[in-house]
Motif scaffolding. Structure first.
Motif, mmCIF file in Angstrom:
data_model
loop_
_atom_site.group_PDB
_atom_site.id
_atom_site.type_symbol
_atom_site.label_atom_id
_atom_site.label_comp_id
_atom_site.label_asym_id
_atom_site.label_seq_id
_atom_site.Cartn_x
_atom_site.Cartn_y
_atom_site.Cartn_z
ATOM 1 N N ASP A 1 -31.720 -39.554 37.081
ATOM 2 C CA ASP A 1 -32.698 -38.547 37.500
ATOM 3 C C ASP A 1 -33.993 -39.270 37.855
ATOM 4 O O ASP A 1 -34.826 -39.562 36.988
ATOM 5 N N ALA A 2 -34.177 -39.558 39.135
ATOM 6 C CA ALA A 2 -35.271 -40.428 39.565
ATOM 7 C C ALA A 2 -36.638 -39.877 39.171
ATOM 8 O O ALA A 2 -37.530 -40.630 38.752
ATOM 9 N N ARG A 3 -36.826 -38.571 39.274
ATOM 10 C CA ARG A 3 -38.128 -37.991 38.964
ATOM 11 C C ARG A 3 -38.483 -38.182 37.487
ATOM 12 O O ARG A 3 -39.598 -38.564 37.142
ATOM 13 N N ALA B 1 -42.392 -38.761 45.114
ATOM 14 C CA ALA B 1 -42.611 -40.061 45.755
ATOM 15 C C ALA B 1 -42.173 -41.203 44.843
ATOM 16 O O ALA B 1 -42.230 -41.111 43.620
ATOM 17 N N VAL B 2 -41.761 -42.299 45.467
ATOM 18 C CA VAL B 2 -41.318 -43.482 44.731
ATOM 19 C C VAL B 2 -42.358 -44.586 44.880
ATOM 20 O O VAL B 2 -43.270 -44.504 45.697
ATOM 21 N N VAL C 1 -26.456 -46.322 43.868
ATOM 22 C CA VAL C 1 -27.276 -47.391 43.309
ATOM 23 C C VAL C 1 -28.424 -46.765 42.530
ATOM 24 O O VAL C 1 -28.719 -45.578 42.667
ATOM 25 N N THR C 2 -29.077 -47.555 41.699
ATOM 26 C CA THR C 2 -30.172 -47.028 40.895
ATOM 27 C C THR C 2 -31.346 -46.653 41.792
ATOM 28 O O THR C 2 -31.488 -47.190 42.902
ATOM 29 N N PRO C 3 -32.210 -45.738 41.344
ATOM 30 C CA PRO C 3 -33.384 -45.387 42.152
ATOM 31 C C PRO C 3 -34.230 -46.583 42.532
ATOM 32 O O PRO C 3 -34.778 -46.636 43.640
ATOM 33 N N GLU C 4 -34.344 -47.566 41.650
ATOM 34 C CA GLU C 4 -35.147 -48.748 41.949
ATOM 35 C C GLU C 4 -34.536 -49.586 43.073
ATOM 36 O O GLU C 4 -35.245 -50.207 43.864
ATOM 37 N N GLU C 5 -33.210 -49.611 43.130
ATOM 38 C CA GLU C 5 -32.513 -50.412 44.139
ATOM 39 C C GLU C 5 -32.419 -49.722 45.495
ATOM 40 O O GLU C 5 -32.156 -50.374 46.508
#
Length: 382
Positions: A17-19, A183-184, A262-266
């Protein structure tokens, strides 16, 4: 002085859950964080309470459905199987601050021991989360409206994803929401890649019914040679049969490839070699019509051009900043028509435009807002 005890509640698997993952990074700077969710402990949490994955977070039992139909909402607010399990996990624990992710976590948040301050992060317009589904529209939407009316006026802080939805919360429930977009983080290491002879389309996100993924697949097949589509999809816990159908549909497309999530960071670096990020969500609900999703900001940091279906918030950002094109509709033919007319030079221009706004459309302003909220809540606890 002891650091504040912070409980972060999310009826999701936070690790995907990226957020909430971004939220946790801020929470960890302000206190000792315990997460309460499905799945395993996220890296930023000091402690974790795991809800069994098979328990629904809404009152979907026979008792619950009858009570929802009779509009006896107070009697089922704490009766969802996942909520009951969460309450048991919290026995004997006290917290200073509770972060309730989404309105469905609010009844539980107000039962947490320790008289905590409550911050509700409303990821979208809660009463219309799935109103395109008849059972939700008839049974759950009135319950979620009741939850918002009952609990939101009592929270110490509230946030949501964009101004349009914030205005709806203020008008209907009288609660002011600060804006924390999806936003990331800014990726200064990424730069636009030049388009090649084959235009590479890409989409990332959840494999959920109603997301119109089939139209994107059909669009690349309509476009023919010179175009490919890569899909980076997260499989839903509750849509296994749909996933099987989708995998079969992808396998039948000679130009579409399915990749592991893939992970949110990747994700920005993984998307970066592509040319156009594609998304076309029909406006079945107010949330669809007013969406400003994670993937929009993932595409920005990946320095992609945009091909989106019409939507109020994304239309404005795409047109103001020259990031891409907006299709006339949501069908495969609409997407194919929008993409077919683009030259390599236009696509290069879109990618340069996303590079120019990548810092401004990063998570910096959102993190600052979360920091201000946590500073205020922790000061109130001191």
């Amino acid at each position: 002085m002891d650091r504040p005890r912070i409980l972060c509640v999310s009826f999701s698997d936070i690790r995907s859950d990226a957020r909430v993952l971004r939220q946790l990074e801020v929470l960890a700077r302000h206190g000792e964080v315990t997460t309460l969710s499905y799945g395993d402990r996220p890296d930023s949490a000091s402690d974790h309470l795991s809800i069994p994955a098979d328990l629904p977070s809404l009152p979907q039992t026979l008792f619950g459905v009858v009570r929802l139909a009779l509009r006896r909402f107070a009697s089922v607010a704490m009766e969802a199987p996942a909520v009951k399990a969460a309450r048991d996990l919290l026995l004997g624990r006290e917290f200073d601050i509770v972060v309730a992710n989404e309105a469905r976590a609010l009844p539980l948040a107000f039962e947490v021991a320790g008289s905590p301050k409550v911050w509700c992060d409303l990821h979208e317009w809660a009463p219309a989360e799935r109103t395109h589904v008849l059972s939700w529209r008839l049974l759950v939407a009135p319950f979620m409206t009741w939850v918002c009316a009952q609990y939101l006026p009592r929270v110490d802080a509230a946030t949501t994803v964009n101004t349009s939805i914030a205005q709806m919360y203020e008008q209907q429930f009288g609660v002011h929401c600060d804006i924390v977009r999806n936003a990331v983080a800014y990726r200064p290491d990424l730069r636009p890649t030049p388009p090649g002879e084959c235009i590479r389309l890409v989409h990332s996100g959840g494999a959920v019914p109603g997301r119109n993924l089939e139209a994107i697949i059909d669009a690349v097949d309509l476009l023919g040679d010179g175009y490919t589509l890569d899909l980076y999809l997260v499989q839903s816990r509750q849509a296994e049969s749909y996933w099987k159908q989708l995998v079969a549909r992808i396998a039948s497309s000679p130009r579409t490839r399915l990749h592991a999530a893939v992970t949110p960071e990747e994700l920005p670096a993984t998307l970066n070699p592509h040319d156009l990020g594609v998304y076309a969500l029909p406006p079945h609900t107010p949330n669809h019509r007013l969406m400003l999703p994670n993937k929009f900001f993932d595409f920005v940091q990946a320095r992609l051009g945009f091909v989106f279906g019409p939507s109020v918030e994304t239309d404005r950002l795409i047109m103001e900043n020259g990031l891409g094109v907006i299709a006339t509709g949501y069908k495969a033919s609409d997407l194919a028509d929008a993409i077919r007319g683009l030259t390599a030079e236009q696509i290069k221009g879109f990618k340069s435009a996303t590079d120019a706004v990548a810092l401004r459309l990063s998570s910096e302003a959102d993190v600052l807002m979360e920091e201000q909220i946590l500073s205020r809540l922790t000061a109130a606890e001191a």
